[in-house]
Design a protein around this motif. Structure first.
Motif, PDB file in Angstrom:
ATOM      1  N   TYR A 203       0.838  -1.208   0.000  1.00  0.00           N
ATOM      2  CA  TYR A 203       0.000   0.000   0.000  1.00  0.00           C
ATOM      3  C   TYR A 203       0.873   1.258   0.000  1.00  0.00           C
ATOM      4  O   TYR A 203       0.603   2.210  -0.726  1.00  0.00           O
TER       5      TYR A 203
ATOM      6  N   PRO B 230      -7.995   4.297  -1.589  1.00  0.00           N
ATOM      7  CA  PRO B 230      -8.252   2.898  -1.199  1.00  0.00           C
ATOM      8  C   PRO B 230      -7.058   2.280  -0.472  1.00  0.00           C
ATOM      9  O   PRO B 230      -7.244   1.414   0.390  1.00  0.00           O
ATOM     10  N   PHE B 231      -5.884   2.762  -0.801  1.00  0.00           N
ATOM     11  CA  PHE B 231      -4.692   2.183  -0.171  1.00  0.00           C
ATOM     12  C   PHE B 231      -4.523   2.719   1.247  1.00  0.00           C
ATOM     13  O   PHE B 231      -4.124   1.999   2.155  1.00  0.00           O
TER      14      PHE B 231
ATOM     15  N   ALA C 154      -6.899   0.812   3.185  1.00  0.00           N
ATOM     16  CA  ALA C 154      -6.430  -0.550   3.476  1.00  0.00           C
ATOM     17  C   ALA C 154      -5.468  -0.537   4.656  1.00  0.00           C
ATOM     18  O   ALA C 154      -5.499  -1.434   5.501  1.00  0.00           O
TER      19      ALA C 154
ATOM     20  N   ARG D  39      -7.477  -0.250   7.722  1.00  0.00           N
ATOM     21  CA  ARG D  39      -8.117  -1.555   7.978  1.00  0.00           C
ATOM     22  C   ARG D  39      -7.109  -2.543   8.574  1.00  0.00           C
ATOM     23  O   ARG D  39      -7.405  -3.278   9.504  1.00  0.00           O
ATOM     24  N   HIS D  40      -5.925  -2.506   7.994  1.00  0.00           N
ATOM     25  CA  HIS D  40      -4.860  -3.409   8.471  1.00  0.00           C
ATOM     26  C   HIS D  40      -4.606  -3.220   9.961  1.00  0.00           C
ATOM     27  O   HIS D  40      -4.580  -4.167  10.734  1.00  0.00           O
TER      28      HIS D  40
ATOM     29  N   GLU E 101      -7.065 -10.494   2.804  1.00  0.00           N
ATOM     30  CA  GLU E 101      -6.663  -9.985   1.489  1.00  0.00           C
ATOM     31  C   GLU E 101      -5.138  -9.887   1.358  1.00  0.00           C
ATOM     32  O   GLU E 101      -4.599  -9.881   0.250  1.00  0.00           O
TER      33      GLU E 101
ATOM     34  N   TRP F 277      -3.340 -13.149  -0.722  1.00  0.00           N
ATOM     35  CA  TRP F 277      -3.101 -12.469  -2.006  1.00  0.00           C
ATOM     36  C   TRP F 277      -2.285 -13.372  -2.941  1.00  0.00           C
ATOM     37  O   TRP F 277      -1.358 -14.049  -2.541  1.00  0.00           O
TER      38      TRP F 277
END
Ligand SMILES: Cc1ncc(C[n+]2csc(CCOP(=O)(O)OP(=O)(O)O)c2C)c(N)n1
Ligand SMILES: [Mg+2]
Length: 786
Positions: free
Chosen positions: A731, A749-750, A753, A756-757, A770, A774
């Protein structure tokens, strides 16, 4: 049995002559044999060298020479106190082996004068033992490695005796203290012997040595516990010491042969027990008892140049002359300046002389390894990213087959601080074991007296043994946790110096490369945490000569095989290979890996969408960085399909450097083909980012390289979080790439992410699905798959 008068006279003459020539080297620029009264102008302008340790070395040299002469015993001498070079050089000169490699040192007054003058003289022989010194594989400048080198040289050389003089100050170092344990890894049946000779002259540079101040029985007990029977010889009367030392040496060699004979006839001892000698003589032995009314002999004042200013102080000049004449040089050298027959009587036939030991010039006995075909042993990679395996596991299988292919020659060993299995190299145990001579219990694994894997929890021992093994003509691999290889930073630096000087010394032939396989590396030490995260050995490699230093960062198992294959065939390099031990995506078929490694760095067209005109280059060096770059490219292919992205992978780190600076550097044209001239490059690197910046110094517009790597952020966390903490995650790389092409607005979005991580790992103690699941798929698949 006492020595005969003749035997004693021979030893005494050699000893006195060597002592005389040693003092002469320290002081004299002319009048080398004092055939005229000594004058101040004959003293060297700068007095550079060490005397204190020399008489002990000279005593040992004379006695070993005699032993070889009388028994034909193949012997290598390792002198731990390399600052005692004048003594070794004096003997090499007198036995003729110095003149054999440097013909200017002829056995006459001219040659002798030149020899004496050129010690510690610009363009002459250095003050310490170095690669320029015949008969030695040990420098002894940085103290502590003598036993390691001695044991390394003795491995797999059953006929060899390695006599190793250990300084009592040197014995205080960590590497030397650990080195005594080497005895537990030396097989009396299949290896040679090491005879340690502790040179207990009481002092180091300016203080007493610990071992010298122990009570004799404590010293005995210390060595008994380590597995040695120590015999002490001491005194300050040379005649007495000659007699006692001759006797002790005889006992030691008898004892060694006894042990070897037993083991070689199948009667293996329960526990190693080997002889060693302790030589307790005064520091500076045979120099003036006092100087200016103060004690000199037997004190630390004798360590370097005992009389510091004879050129300016007439009284000191007189004392020096008296000291030198006390050896009676007129009896020791004939009218032509050649050592007399009595002086040289102890030296053996030319081929057996200590200065001619082939093990000290290992290149002369080096033979290539038989290498199995790595292509046949490669991993099947149906499509890029289409296989997952631990890279070092595959290397382990290959190394196993190297053992098998060279089983008869017995010229290959693996050295490792107790981590062979942890590093996923355990396939080697299918064909060999861990060397071990102590008792075993039923629950032990893979221990074997004939094991070829040298596991000891001392990186110093591993490095020392390997150096000794390589320098005596064999091959090896040092497998190590990355962070802890730094323990031998300094040893590697010394070895690099040795290698450089050896390569500049015509008569030294090249030996096999020193190969490091580092794993359990920074990006896979999420479990052990911050203390285990340290890729600084790469930085150190950059400080070494380009003719020597090589760093390889194979992105997958097949590349790792190709690199290991290359390194085990190579000579005269220090090769650092960094490879993951965790399951990793596989990118290249064995053939493609070979081509990639030959190129050193290449575009991965199948992952690129640049049509020859990239907006941005994503580059990686290292397996985890490669995975992150591939994942970043994958994300960008899907989120920003119009972005012209080029993926470049670097396996040979020095490919980045200008060819003017390193022979592996890509040509200017090739570099521009890969990275352009002003295209922004986002570079994910295994180690510290400054390494890449340094390498790119002479490349066009280096400021366009934006390097992400390890920046000392780490702890016990999830594997992927290591890349996040250090801002090298997929990311971060994607965000950086977008930023560099002015498209920050696509980065949301990154960023999301990453948020979220963080929340996910704190909640679940593992990485997001994800991330964990991956898989790479091609840019062409992007349109349908995201
Ligand atoms: C690792 C290391 N630390 C420090 C030194 C500096 N130094 C050179 S000689 C010496 C004393 C060595 O004492 P010892 O081993 O007893 O040698 P000897 O008395 O035989 O000269 C020291 C500390 C060094 N060469 N290497
Ligand atoms: Mg000492």
């Amino acid at each position: 049995m006492e020595l005969t008068t003749t035997q004693l006279a021979e030893l005494d003459a050699t000893f006195r002559a060597a002592n005389y020539l040693s003092v002469a080297q320290l002081y004299l620029r002319e009048n080398a044999l004092l055939r005229a009264p000594l004058e101040a102008r004959q003293i060297k302008a700068r007095l550079l060298g060490h005397w204190g340790t020399v008489p002990g070395i000279n005593l040992v040299y004379a006695h070993l020479s005699r032993l070889i002469r009388d028994s034909g015993q193949r012997t290598l001498l390792v002198v731990g106190t390399g600052h005692g070079a004048p003594g070794v050089l004096a003997n090499l000169y007198m036995e003729g082996t110095l003149g054999a490699v440097y013909p200017r040192f002829t056995p006459d007054l001219d040659g002798l004068t030149r020899f004496v003058r050129e010690f510690s003289w610009p363009g002459g022989l250095p003050s310490h033992l170095t690669a320029l010194t015949p008969g030695t594989l040990h420098e002894g400048g940085e103290l502590g490695y003598s036993l390691g080198h001695a044991f390394g040289a003795a491995l797999d050389t059953p006929e060899l005796l390695v006599a190793c003089i250990v300084g009592d100050g040197e014995a205080e170092t960590g590497p030397l203290a650990a080195g005594w344990q080497s005895i537990n890894f030396l097989n009396p049946a299949t290896d040679g012997a090491v005879l340690p000779i502790l040179h207990l002259n009481g002092y180091k540079l300016s203080g007493p040595s610990v071992l010298a101040r122990l009570a004799p029985e404590e010293l005995q007990a210390y060595f008994a516990g380590l597995g040695y029977t120590a015999r002490e010889v001491g005194g300050d009367d040379p005649a007495r010491v000659h007699v006692d030392f001759a006797e002790a040496l005889k006992w030691a060699t008898w004892s060694i042969h006894e042990r070897q004979h037993e083991a070689r006839s199948g009667r293996f001892p329960d526990r190693p027990n080997w002889p060693m000698l302790i030589l307790r003589t005064p520091k500076g032995w045979t120099d003036p008892k006092t100087l200016d009314g103060k004690p000199l002999e037997g004190t630390f004042h004798s360590h370097q140049v005992p009389i510091e200013d004879p050129a300016r102080n007439p009284e000191h000049l007189r004392v020096l002359e008296q000291w030198m004449r006390s050896y009676r040089p007129e009896e020791l050298f004939d009218a032509n300046g050649r050592p007399t027959a009595l002086v040289t009587a102890v030296y053996p036939a030319p081929a057996l002389r200590l200065g001619r030991a082939p093990e000290a010039n290992g290149g002369s006995i080096w033979r290539p390894l038989t290498m199995p075909d790595f292509i046949e042993r490669g991993v099947e990679v149906p499509t890029p990213g289409g296989a997952t395996i631990e890279n070092t596991k595959v290397v382990g299988q290959f190394v196993r087959d190297v053992f098998v292919a060279n089983a008869a020659e017995r010229t290959f060993r693996v050295f490792c601080p107790d981590e062979t299995a942890s590093n996923r190299l355990q396939a080697v145990f299918e064909t060999t074991g861990r060397a071990w001579m102590l008792p075993t219990v039923a629950t032990d694994e893979f221990l074997s007296r004939t094991g070829r894997v040298m596991e000891v929890l001392s990186e110093h021992c591993c490095q020392g043994w390997l150096e000794g093994y390589l320098l005596s003509g064999r091959h090896g691999l040092f497998a190590c946790y990355e962070a802890f290889l730094g323990i031998v930073d300094s040893m590697m630096a010394q070895y690099a110096k040795w290698t450089k000087m050896a390569s500049e010394t015509e008569w030294r032939l090249p030996v096999a490369s020193l190969n490091y396989l580092v794993t359990s590396h920074v990006w896979e030490q999420d479990h052990n945490g911050y203390s285990h995260q340290g890729p600084s050995f790469i930085n150190l490699m950059l400080t070494k000569k380009p003719s020597i230093s090589r760093v390889y960062l194979p992105p997958d198992a097949n590349c790792a095989l190709s690199v290991v294959d290359h390194c085990l065939r190579s000579r005269s390099y220090i090769n650092l290979i960094v490879a993951s031990k965790k399951p990793m995506p596989q990118w290249l078929t064995p053939e493609a890996a070979r081509r990639h490694c030959d190129a050193g760095a290449a575009e991965w067209e199948w992952a690129s969408t640049d049509d020859g005109r990239p907006d941005v280059v994503l580059a990686a060096a290292g397996d985890v960085p490669t995975r992150e770059v591939m994942a970043a490219a994958w994300l960008l292919h899907r989120r920003t399909p119009d972005l012209r992205l080029r993926v470049v992978n670097v396996v040979d780190l020095f490919a980045l450097q200008s060819r003017r600076d390193h022979p592996h550097g890509l040509s200017d044209d090739r570099f521009v083909e890969l990275f352009g001239v002003d295209t922004p490059v986002v570079f994910a690197f295994h180690g510290y980012p400054n390494v890449i910046h340094e390498l790119l110094h002479h490349r066009p517009n280096p400021e366009r390289f934006h390097v992400r790597g390890y920046v000392e952020e780490g702890t016990t966390t999830t594997p992927f979080d290591m890349t996040v903490l250090n801002r090298m995650s997929r990311y971060h790389l994607a965000i950086e790439a977008l930023h560099r092409v002015g498209r920050d607005e696509r980065a949301d979005p990154f960023e999301a992410a990453l948020a979220r991580h963080r929340a996910y790992i704190v909640e679940n103690d593992e990485d997001m699905p994800e991330v964990q699941h991956w898989r790479w798929s091609s840019p062409e698949a992007a349109a349908t798959s995201y």
